[in-house]
Write an enzyme that holds these catalytic residues in place. Structure first.
Site, PDB file in Angstrom:
ATOM      1  N   HIS A 156      44.807  80.626  72.573  1.00  0.00           N
ATOM      2  CA  HIS A 156      45.681  79.685  71.842  1.00  0.00           C
ATOM      3  C   HIS A 156      44.920  78.405  71.470  1.00  0.00           C
ATOM      4  O   HIS A 156      45.529  77.352  71.327  1.00  0.00           O
ATOM      5  CB  HIS A 156      46.920  79.296  72.659  1.00  0.00           C
ATOM      6  CG  HIS A 156      47.598  80.455  73.313  1.00  0.00           C
ATOM      7  ND1 HIS A 156      48.598  81.169  72.719  1.00  0.00           N
ATOM      8  CD2 HIS A 156      47.373  81.046  74.519  1.00  0.00           C
ATOM      9  CE1 HIS A 156      48.984  82.146  73.537  1.00  0.00           C
ATOM     10  NE2 HIS A 156      48.252  82.098  74.629  1.00  0.00           N
ATOM     11  N   SER A 277      27.750  64.936  50.805  1.00  0.00           N
ATOM     12  CA  SER A 277      28.878  64.481  49.993  1.00  0.00           C
ATOM     13  C   SER A 277      28.336  63.537  48.929  1.00  0.00           C
ATOM     14  O   SER A 277      27.399  62.787  49.177  1.00  0.00           O
ATOM     15  CB  SER A 277      29.874  63.744  50.886  1.00  0.00           C
ATOM     16  OG  SER A 277      30.624  62.815  50.143  1.00  0.00           O
ATOM     17  N   LYS A 283      27.906  62.197  55.416  1.00  0.00           N
ATOM     18  CA  LYS A 283      28.462  63.526  55.620  1.00  0.00           C
ATOM     19  C   LYS A 283      27.417  64.638  55.606  1.00  0.00           C
ATOM     20  O   LYS A 283      26.513  64.669  54.792  1.00  0.00           O
ATOM     21  CB  LYS A 283      29.501  63.857  54.523  1.00  0.00           C
ATOM     22  CG  LYS A 283      30.746  63.029  54.555  1.00  0.00           C
ATOM     23  CD  LYS A 283      31.557  63.163  55.846  1.00  0.00           C
ATOM     24  CE  LYS A 283      32.206  64.517  56.007  1.00  0.00           C
ATOM     25  NZ  LYS A 283      33.249  64.751  54.996  1.00  0.00           N
ATOM     26  N   GLU A 290      32.374  77.391  55.245  1.00  0.00           N
ATOM     27  CA  GLU A 290      33.688  77.324  54.590  1.00  0.00           C
ATOM     28  C   GLU A 290      33.800  78.379  53.498  1.00  0.00           C
ATOM     29  O   GLU A 290      34.847  78.988  53.311  1.00  0.00           O
ATOM     30  CB  GLU A 290      33.914  75.933  53.997  1.00  0.00           C
ATOM     31  CG  GLU A 290      34.117  74.866  55.059  1.00  0.00           C
ATOM     32  CD  GLU A 290      34.037  73.474  54.462  1.00  0.00           C
ATOM     33  OE1 GLU A 290      35.091  72.892  54.202  1.00  0.00           O
ATOM     34  OE2 GLU A 290      32.924  72.976  54.234  1.00  0.00           O
TER      35      GLU A 290
END
Ligand code: ARG
Length: 460
Positions: A156, A277, A283, A290
């Site tokens: 979980h 970025s 970043k 992704e």
């Protein structure tokens, strides 16, 4: 007039129809398979006497030439020729005249398309199998260096129990292993020769299907012409296998995206596989992971498209089947691209041992082991569960890990805890208590690592 329109047709196809029905823009990728199939077919035609040996020799030579031109990008595609099969046959006819016109003896495009696709699926399965093997090797390759790193296992997404890092890596190896075995299964069912069933019912010509099957390396000859000219099960099986594989990769990518956040800080991803970025200078983004997660959506969609495509088709060949290639090819391309990037990322990522170790005290990862310690001293499981739950509550109130509770608290909880709880508490002690097969017990993990090293060395 194209070869399939001569005779009964008195007019050329409307140009819009030509454009609408063409598949050359997609199926040109099967040219190697088409030429292999045609060469084997011509060899068989000569063997049974349907063409002369010198005719076969000419066909064989020109097909090899055409293949070379296709390889070098010198082959001219023509809009009025529908697909790769027509292109290659027409090129043969242009160069050989009547001899070229004999190649299509005893076959139709229906069995030709099916055969080419079976060969293509076989080749793709082999490439996928190799790429999955590389990814498994990347996971196994980390195991020795990471052998002492303890990580929290989650259920979980809540901290559950401690595990050794290689236990994680091998969990992915197992999933990938099932993917490989599904691929092998799909290959087995694709590996049946459909060439020679002709359009739908077979042929009155004395062809030798077994000979074609043997020369193309097929394991068998399809028994029923009606069935096989409509069969795309093997393509769907590959699409499903890839959907599940993409789902496995997506789950792994999600996990590593989480692990690389500053909230987790378990992992430093190799910078060559991250992006920056355009506005926030600090970043370092996990875009590759992704996209591995994101591209799985398309692979799942491709499976859906194929299932819907074949649903409700009557026997046997229907033109709908031409639509099988875009989703299937896309799934293969997409998953291969994901695998190709996953392997170096797995090999190059760095576990942030200090950060991980520092926080292993959080989450009471040793609570279940403490409960099992009580069970071993004849305390019923439900009672032990309740007692340890109370101890965890106590520790939470005091803001300490279990092992920092005073001895009298343990003693008061149960007499069986009066003695040596130190042997059980803390993640290192807890890890050493595991004994069951398939668990994260260090000797067990050692054994599994050796198993995988051996297994992958044998497979490669
Ligand atoms: N381009 C078609 C395909 O890939 C060829 C089909 C030939 N058969 C037919 N009956 N038109 O499926």
């Amino acid at each position: 007039m194209t070869p399939s329109r001569s005779g009964v047709f008195q007019s050329a196809a409307d140009q819009r129809v030509e454009k609408f029905t063409a598949s050359i823009q997609v199926d040109h990728r099967m040219y190697h398979q088409d030429i292999r199939g045609s060469r084997a077919h011509a060899e068989m035609l000569a063997h049974v006497g349907l063409i002369r040996p010198d005719e076969q020799a000419q066909i064989d030579k020109v097909l090899a030439e055409i293949e070379g031109e296709l390889d070098r990008g010198e082959f001219a595609f023509r809009t009025e020729l529908e697909d790769i099969h027509m292109h290659i046959e027409q090129a043969l006819i242009d160069r050989l005249g009547d001899v070229g016109r004999k190649l299509h003896t005893g076959r139709s495009r229906n069995d030709q398309v099916s055969t080419d696709l079976r060969l293509w699926v076989r080749d793709s399965v082999d490439a996928l199998d190799r790429a999955i093997g590389e990814l498994q090797m990347a996971f196994v390759g980390r195991c020795d260096a990471d052998r002492d790193v303890v990580l929290p296992a989650y259920t979980h997404l809540q901290r559950a129990q401690p595990v050794l890092a290689p236990h994680y890596w091998l969990a992915y190896c197992e999933k990938l292993d099932r993917d490989r075995s599904r691929l092998a299964d799909c290959r087995r069912r694709a590996n049946v020769c459909s060439l020679g069933v002709a359009a739908v019912a077979g042929t009155s010509l004395p062809i030798d299907r077994q000979r074609v099957a043997d020369s193309l390396g097929f394991e068998g000859v399809a028994r029923n012409s009606l069935d096989v000219s409509s069969d795309r099960d093997f393509a769907l099986e590959l699409a499903f296998t890839l959907a599940l594989l993409a789902t496995h990769l997506s789950g792994w990518a999600e996990e590593w995206i989480l692990w690389s956040t500053s909230e987790f800080s378990f992992l430093r991803l190799p910078q060559a596989f991250c992006t920056g970025s355009s506005i926030m200078p600090q970043k370092v983004n996990p875009d590759v992971l992704e996209l591995i997660r994101g591209k799985s959506a398309r692979v799942l969609g491709n499976l859906q498209a194929l299932m819907v495509l074949v649903k409700g088709l009557p026997l046997a060949y229907n033109r709908d089947l031409q639509e099988d290639k875009p989703p299937l090819f896309d799934s293969v391309d997409t998953v291969l691209a994901c695998l190709e990037l996953a392997a170096p990322m797995v090999a190059g990522a760095e576990l942030r041992r200090d950060v991980i170790a520092e926080r292993l005290e959080e989450g009471y990862l040793d609570a279940t082991t403490l409960m099992e310690h009580l069970i071993q001293q004849q305390v019923p499981q439900r009672t032990a569960h309740h007692l340890v739950g109370q101890l965890v509550r106590e520790a939470m109130q005091r803001k300490v890990p279990l092992r920092q509770l005073p001895t009298d608290v343990f003693q008061a909880a149960h007499e069986a805890l009066a003695g040596n709880v130190a042997d059980v508490l803390g993640v290192d002690a807890a890890i050493r208590r595991f004994v069951s097969y398939g668990s994260t017990a260090p000797p067990e993990v050692e054994f599994q690592v050796a198993y995988w090293k051996n297994r992958l060395a044998c497979n490669s």
